[in-house]
Enzyme design. Structure first.
Site, PDB file in Angstrom:
ATOM      1  N   TYR A 152       0.864  -1.183   0.000  1.00 28.47           N
ATOM      2  CA  TYR A 152       0.000   0.000   0.000  1.00 28.47           C
ATOM      3  C   TYR A 152       0.896   1.228   0.000  1.00 28.47           C
ATOM      4  O   TYR A 152       1.788   1.358   0.844  1.00 28.47           O
ATOM      5  CB  TYR A 152      -0.902   0.010   1.237  1.00 28.47           C
ATOM      6  CG  TYR A 152      -1.807   1.218   1.312  1.00 28.47           C
ATOM      7  CD1 TYR A 152      -2.907   1.342   0.462  1.00 28.47           C
ATOM      8  CD2 TYR A 152      -1.562   2.236   2.218  1.00 28.47           C
ATOM      9  CE1 TYR A 152      -3.738   2.450   0.520  1.00 28.47           C
ATOM     10  CE2 TYR A 152      -2.388   3.357   2.291  1.00 28.47           C
ATOM     11  CZ  TYR A 152      -3.478   3.453   1.424  1.00 28.47           C
ATOM     12  OH  TYR A 152      -4.297   4.553   1.489  1.00 28.47           O
ATOM     13  N   ASP A 247       9.302   2.791  -0.575  1.00 25.23           N
ATOM     14  CA  ASP A 247       8.272   3.494   0.190  1.00 25.23           C
ATOM     15  C   ASP A 247       8.582   3.240   1.664  1.00 25.23           C
ATOM     16  O   ASP A 247       8.255   2.175   2.209  1.00 25.23           O
ATOM     17  CB  ASP A 247       6.892   2.964  -0.206  1.00 25.23           C
ATOM     18  CG  ASP A 247       5.787   3.518   0.694  1.00 25.23           C
ATOM     19  OD1 ASP A 247       6.104   4.217   1.680  1.00 25.23           O
ATOM     20  OD2 ASP A 247       4.614   3.235   0.409  1.00 25.23           O
ATOM     21  N   LYS A 275       4.753  10.117   7.931  1.00 21.38           N
ATOM     22  CA  LYS A 275       4.570   9.746   9.345  1.00 21.38           C
ATOM     23  C   LYS A 275       5.620  10.373  10.262  1.00 21.38           C
ATOM     24  O   LYS A 275       5.527  11.535  10.608  1.00 21.38           O
ATOM     25  CB  LYS A 275       4.508   8.223   9.476  1.00 21.38           C
ATOM     26  CG  LYS A 275       3.347   7.646   8.635  1.00 21.38           C
ATOM     27  CD  LYS A 275       3.001   6.254   8.982  1.00 21.38           C
ATOM     28  CE  LYS A 275       2.023   5.618   8.028  1.00 21.38           C
ATOM     29  NZ  LYS A 275       0.613   5.792   8.345  1.00 21.38           N
TER      30      LYS A 275
HETATM   31  N1  HOZ Z   1      -3.824   3.789   5.848  1.00 25.29           N
HETATM   32  C1  HOZ Z   1      -3.590   3.761   7.257  1.00 25.29           C
HETATM   33  C2  HOZ Z   1      -3.224   2.408   7.716  1.00 25.29           C
HETATM   34  N2  HOZ Z   1      -2.183   1.780   6.994  1.00 25.29           N
HETATM   35  C3  HOZ Z   1      -4.789   4.232   8.033  1.00 25.29           C
HETATM   36  C4  HOZ Z   1      -4.755   5.687   8.220  1.00 25.29           C
HETATM   37  C5  HOZ Z   1      -5.776   6.207   9.215  1.00 25.29           C
HETATM   38  O1  HOZ Z   1      -6.891   5.727   9.236  1.00 25.29           O
HETATM   39  O2  HOZ Z   1      -5.428   7.105   9.964  1.00 25.29           O
END
Ligand code: HOZ
Length: 438
Positions: A152, A247, A275
């Site tokens: 992802y 990534d 992040k």
């Molecule tokens: N895409 C995030 C987890 N891999 C979730 C992001 C969120 O809901 O804050």
């Protein structure tokens, strides 16, 4: 899905707020996994957080392993980070003009990731990966990309193909709304399978702009790279004139100061960060070889821009966070804490005779409820997501907040104490007993 979590559930005020939010946001949330649908309950609404703890609007406090999905490596609301944000805010919250802080944060990033000879700050990991792809395509003048099943990289069109995270959680790895004409340029291959990559390049040599990979997969649950996988990608991409994009939105400043590229000794052409680099404020970054990055506007013909890029509050939070992470012993401490938790979870599962695999790299881990080693998307999917939902609910009931999906990671922070970890392991023994009998 949806029949997992059984005990108690969300408190009264959280329920009210969730109902109200449903009138404004699809599913009542601003990011799908937060709705708890994968674990069968309703989410708690957060009132505040500090250190290793998060407190909901009903006054319940949990030991938190979501950590905003990774950024809170120092723990929530670290006083020095909060002070840095406050100080920056007093001088204005956004200018749309350059500031010294951007360069100071870039120096810290480059010290950790020397391969990022030039970089750009953006506002999210999604933006970082989307922009890195455009750069790779613009630089190579090729359209196809390779990604891995269950990987992802945010929700840009080209990357929402066989995607992990929410895509995997909700069984929607291929999103509606992605034009077939775009998706056809994305080749998806099994993670940890360099032979599949060799075969793809053999078939489409000269068409593939880049391979984008999470060097430790974190969005199908945690899946470490098999020995030789990353080195294989480096060799194949170099040989075919394609770019290798790491990534490191999750792994950057997490699995080591210099991310997975430091840990495994492989330098990609481009790196994407997010992040931790923003210390909990919205920041992403992408960058790499100077000859590639100097094709970005205004020097070159690849366009990318952003009003909030390099935002002064976000830069201040990032600088303070990365500065604190440079203290000696930080990553050894994260390793010790991650190991204690990982081993404790594995022992709890063994005691309850639940088949489980704990995959861990440093302070990043997932306990998969499966008897098969998890090394890619197909094996991750063998995990019992319903059982995870029951376990998740039983943990919440015992004051521990985990990711509301089997296919995500748990994040241990420097703020987690040995007592927190031991309390979590004790809770897990009880919660696994509940999960074993459900
Ligand atoms: N895409 C995030 C987890 N891999 C979730 C992001 C969120 O809901 O804050």
């Amino acid at each position: 899905m949806g029949e997992g979590m059984k005990e108690g559930g969300a408190g009264e005020r959280s329920r009210q707020l969730f109902q109200e939010a449903g009138r404004y946001f699809p599913g009542g949330v601003n990011s799908p996994v937060r709705a708890f649908r994968a674990v069968g309950g309703e989410p708690f609404f957060v009132a505040r957080a500090g250190g290793s703890r998060i407190t909901d609007v009903d006054g319940r406090t949990y030991i938190d392993y979501v950590g905003s999905w990774g950024p809170m490596i120092l723990g929530h609301a670290h006083p020095r980070v909060v002070a840095a944000i406050q100080q920056a805010a007093e001088a204005g919250t956004s200018y749309g003009a350059p500031t010294e802080r951007e360069t100071r944060l870039a120096q810290l990033v480059q010290a950790a990731f020397p391969g990022m000879e030039r970089m750009r700050f953006v506002s999210s990991g999604t933006e970082a990966c989307m922009s890195a792809l455009r750069v790779a395509r613009g630089f190579t003048r090729r359209d196809a990309i390779v990604k891995f099943e269950g990987g992802y990289h945010g929700h840009a069109d080209s990357l929402l193909v066989k995607a992990g995270s929410g895509g995997m959680t909700f069984g929607l790895p291929d999103s509606l709304g992605v034009p077939a004409d775009v998706a056809r340029h994305t080749l998806t291959l099994p993670y940890n399978d360099p032979e599949a990559v060799r075969a793809a390049f053999a078939a489409r040599a000269g068409e593939i702009a880049a391979v984008i990979v999470e060097p430790v997969a974190g969005n199908m649950g945690v899946v470490p790279p098999a020995p030789g996988f990353l080195a294989g990608l480096r060799e194949i991409t170099r040989r075919h004139g394609a770019l290798l994009i790491f990534d490191e939105v999750i792994t950057g400043f997490r699995v080591a100061w210099g991310g997975a590229q430091e840990l495994f000794g492989i330098t990609p052409d481009l790196t994407c960060l997010g992040k931790i680099v923003g210390g909990g404020l919205p920041v992403g970054a992408y960058g790499g070889r100077a000859d590639i990055m100097e094709q970005v506007a205004p020097l070159g013909g690849i366009y990318q821009a952003g009003t909030l890029s390099g935002n002064p509050l976000a830069m201040a939070a990032g600088i303070e966070t990365l500065t604190l992470l440079q203290a000696p012993g930080v990553y050894a401490e994260l390793e010790t804490k991650g190991k204690r938790l990982g081993e404790g979870l594995a022992e709890a599962a063994a005691l309850c005779r639940i088949p489980a695999q704990v995959n861990r790299v440093g302070s990043l881990l997932t306990a998969f409820f499966t008897g098969s080693p998890v090394r890619d998307y197909a094996t991750a999917k063998t995990a019992d997501a319903r059982r995870y939902g029951v376990f998740f609910g039983a943990m919440l009931e015992r004051g521990v907040s985990l990711a509301p999906s089997q296919f995500e990671a748990a994040f241990v922070s420097l703020a987690h104490t040995t007592e927190d970890l031991d309390a979590t392991i004790a809770a897990a023994r009880e919660a696994m007993t509940v999960a074993a009998t459900s």
